[in-house]
Design an enzyme around this catalytic site. Structure first.
Site, PDB file in Angstrom:
ATOM      1  N   GLY A 296      20.694 -14.476 -24.192  1.00  0.00           N
ATOM      2  CA  GLY A 296      21.415 -15.174 -24.200  1.00  0.00           C
ATOM      3  C   GLY A 296      20.218 -16.242 -24.978  1.00  0.00           C
ATOM      4  O   GLY A 296      19.463 -16.161 -25.425  1.00  0.00           O
TER       5      GLY A 296
ATOM      6  N   GLN B 266      16.962 -24.653 -25.689  1.00  0.00           N
ATOM      7  CA  GLN B 266      16.371 -23.980 -26.325  1.00  0.00           C
ATOM      8  C   GLN B 266      15.796 -23.605 -28.254  1.00  0.00           C
ATOM      9  O   GLN B 266      14.955 -23.533 -28.574  1.00  0.00           O
ATOM     10  CB  GLN B 266      16.244 -21.933 -25.908  1.00  0.00           C
ATOM     11  CG  GLN B 266      15.322 -22.181 -24.534  1.00  0.00           C
ATOM     12  CD  GLN B 266      16.114 -20.283 -23.928  1.00  0.00           C
ATOM     13  OE1 GLN B 266      17.224 -19.762 -24.094  1.00  0.00           O
ATOM     14  NE2 GLN B 266      14.596 -19.462 -24.853  1.00  0.00           N
TER      15      GLN B 266
ATOM     16  N   CYS C 182      12.362 -13.751 -22.035  1.00  0.00           N
ATOM     17  CA  CYS C 182      12.465 -14.921 -22.993  1.00  0.00           C
ATOM     18  C   CYS C 182      12.408 -15.228 -24.132  1.00  0.00           C
ATOM     19  O   CYS C 182      10.799 -15.253 -24.919  1.00  0.00           O
ATOM     20  CB  CYS C 182      12.307 -16.108 -21.921  1.00  0.00           C
ATOM     21  SG  CYS C 182      13.088 -17.501 -22.606  1.00  0.00           S
ATOM     22  N   LEU C 183      13.278 -15.666 -25.495  1.00  0.00           N
ATOM     23  CA  LEU C 183      12.417 -16.011 -26.391  1.00  0.00           C
ATOM     24  C   LEU C 183      11.999 -17.438 -26.896  1.00  0.00           C
ATOM     25  O   LEU C 183      11.050 -17.250 -27.717  1.00  0.00           O
ATOM     26  CB  LEU C 183      13.855 -16.460 -27.134  1.00  0.00           C
ATOM     27  CG  LEU C 183      14.798 -15.046 -27.801  1.00  0.00           C
ATOM     28  CD1 LEU C 183      16.232 -15.749 -28.446  1.00  0.00           C
ATOM     29  CD2 LEU C 183      14.342 -14.428 -28.620  1.00  0.00           C
TER      30      LEU C 183
ATOM     31  N   HIS D 106      19.197 -16.212 -15.748  1.00  0.00           N
ATOM     32  CA  HIS D 106      18.310 -16.582 -17.014  1.00  0.00           C
ATOM     33  C   HIS D 106      18.123 -17.512 -17.379  1.00  0.00           C
ATOM     34  O   HIS D 106      17.880 -18.918 -17.301  1.00  0.00           O
ATOM     35  CB  HIS D 106      17.564 -15.730 -17.375  1.00  0.00           C
ATOM     36  CG  HIS D 106      16.807 -15.675 -18.067  1.00  0.00           C
ATOM     37  ND1 HIS D 106      14.965 -15.207 -17.847  1.00  0.00           N
ATOM     38  CD2 HIS D 106      16.054 -16.361 -19.773  1.00  0.00           C
ATOM     39  CE1 HIS D 106      14.676 -15.172 -19.043  1.00  0.00           C
ATOM     40  NE2 HIS D 106      14.994 -16.164 -19.513  1.00  0.00           N
ATOM     41  N   GLU D 107      19.619 -17.701 -17.925  1.00  0.00           N
ATOM     42  CA  GLU D 107      20.090 -19.124 -19.114  1.00  0.00           C
ATOM     43  C   GLU D 107      20.163 -20.493 -18.332  1.00  0.00           C
ATOM     44  O   GLU D 107      20.424 -21.711 -18.062  1.00  0.00           O
ATOM     45  CB  GLU D 107      21.564 -18.425 -19.932  1.00  0.00           C
ATOM     46  CG  GLU D 107      21.040 -17.401 -20.863  1.00  0.00           C
ATOM     47  CD  GLU D 107      19.323 -17.460 -21.386  1.00  0.00           C
ATOM     48  OE1 GLU D 107      19.188 -18.677 -22.037  1.00  0.00           O
ATOM     49  OE2 GLU D 107      19.065 -16.285 -21.735  1.00  0.00           O
TER      50      GLU D 107
ATOM     51  N   HIS E 266      17.630 -22.251 -17.751  1.00  0.00           N
ATOM     52  CA  HIS E 266      16.517 -23.421 -17.752  1.00  0.00           C
ATOM     53  C   HIS E 266      17.068 -24.662 -18.871  1.00  0.00           C
ATOM     54  O   HIS E 266      17.001 -25.650 -18.905  1.00  0.00           O
ATOM     55  CB  HIS E 266      17.481 -22.203 -20.129  1.00  0.00           C
ATOM     56  CG  HIS E 266      16.321 -20.904 -20.374  1.00  0.00           C
ATOM     57  ND1 HIS E 266      15.351 -21.970 -20.515  1.00  0.00           N
ATOM     58  CD2 HIS E 266      16.278 -20.414 -20.932  1.00  0.00           C
ATOM     59  CE1 HIS E 266      14.285 -20.693 -20.823  1.00  0.00           C
ATOM     60  NE2 HIS E 266      15.100 -19.581 -20.802  1.00  0.00           N
TER      61      HIS E 266
END
Ligand code: ZN
Length: 152
Positions: free
Chosen positions: A47, A52, A90-91, A132-133, A136
């Protein structure tokens, strides 16, 4: 041809902003979505939210199985139920993991890249990734809400 964008890292203030609603459904949005998909796949993510890659807009992409990808523009959770704690990473927060409580079933409303309003029901893992996304888009990271850090 899509471009791989640089992924913003924790400490960058854009990850803490409330992202703005998308109002123009044009070619530029389509290209942004393509770039997000390519960036997510290149980073082996499941995701990715627009902040991000440094763009404070309410857009996220989520991989739904091998083939399918969800493109979520202006997503809103309408209903949420159940609660489960699982590990998240998380990235934008490399090298850290934590146990995060999430709803296990959600109903989501969003727009597609043409601006059509869509609804989706998701559960378990997919519901977790979507939550989660969406966090953000409101400047929230899993490290803010984790109940326990997972140390490698
Ligand atoms: Zn993340």
């Amino acid at each position: 041809m899509a471009d791989i964008r640089q992924i913003t890292q924790v400490g960058d203030s854009i990850l803490r902003e409330k992202a703005v609603t998308v109002r123009r459904f044009d070619d530029k949005l389509g290209r942004l979505l393509e770039d997000m998909l390519m960036t997510m796949d290149a980073a082996k993510g499941i995701g990715l939210a627009a902040p991000q890659i440094g763009i404070s807009k309410r857009i996220a992409v989520v991989r739904d199985g091998e083939e399918d990808v969800l493109e979520l523009v202006n997503p809103v959770i309408l209903t949420a139920s159940g609660r489960e704690e699982e590990e998240e990473r998380c990235l934008s927060v490399p090298g850290r993991g934590g146990l995060v409580p999430r709803a296990t079933k959600i109903t989501l409303e969003f727009q597609d890249r043409e601006g059509n309003t869509c609804r989706l029901k998701a559960k378990d893992y997919l519901a977790r990734v979507i939550q989660h996304e969406l966090d953000h888009l409101d400047g929230r990271l899993f490290i803010d809400i984790m109940t326990e850090e997972i140390l490698d």
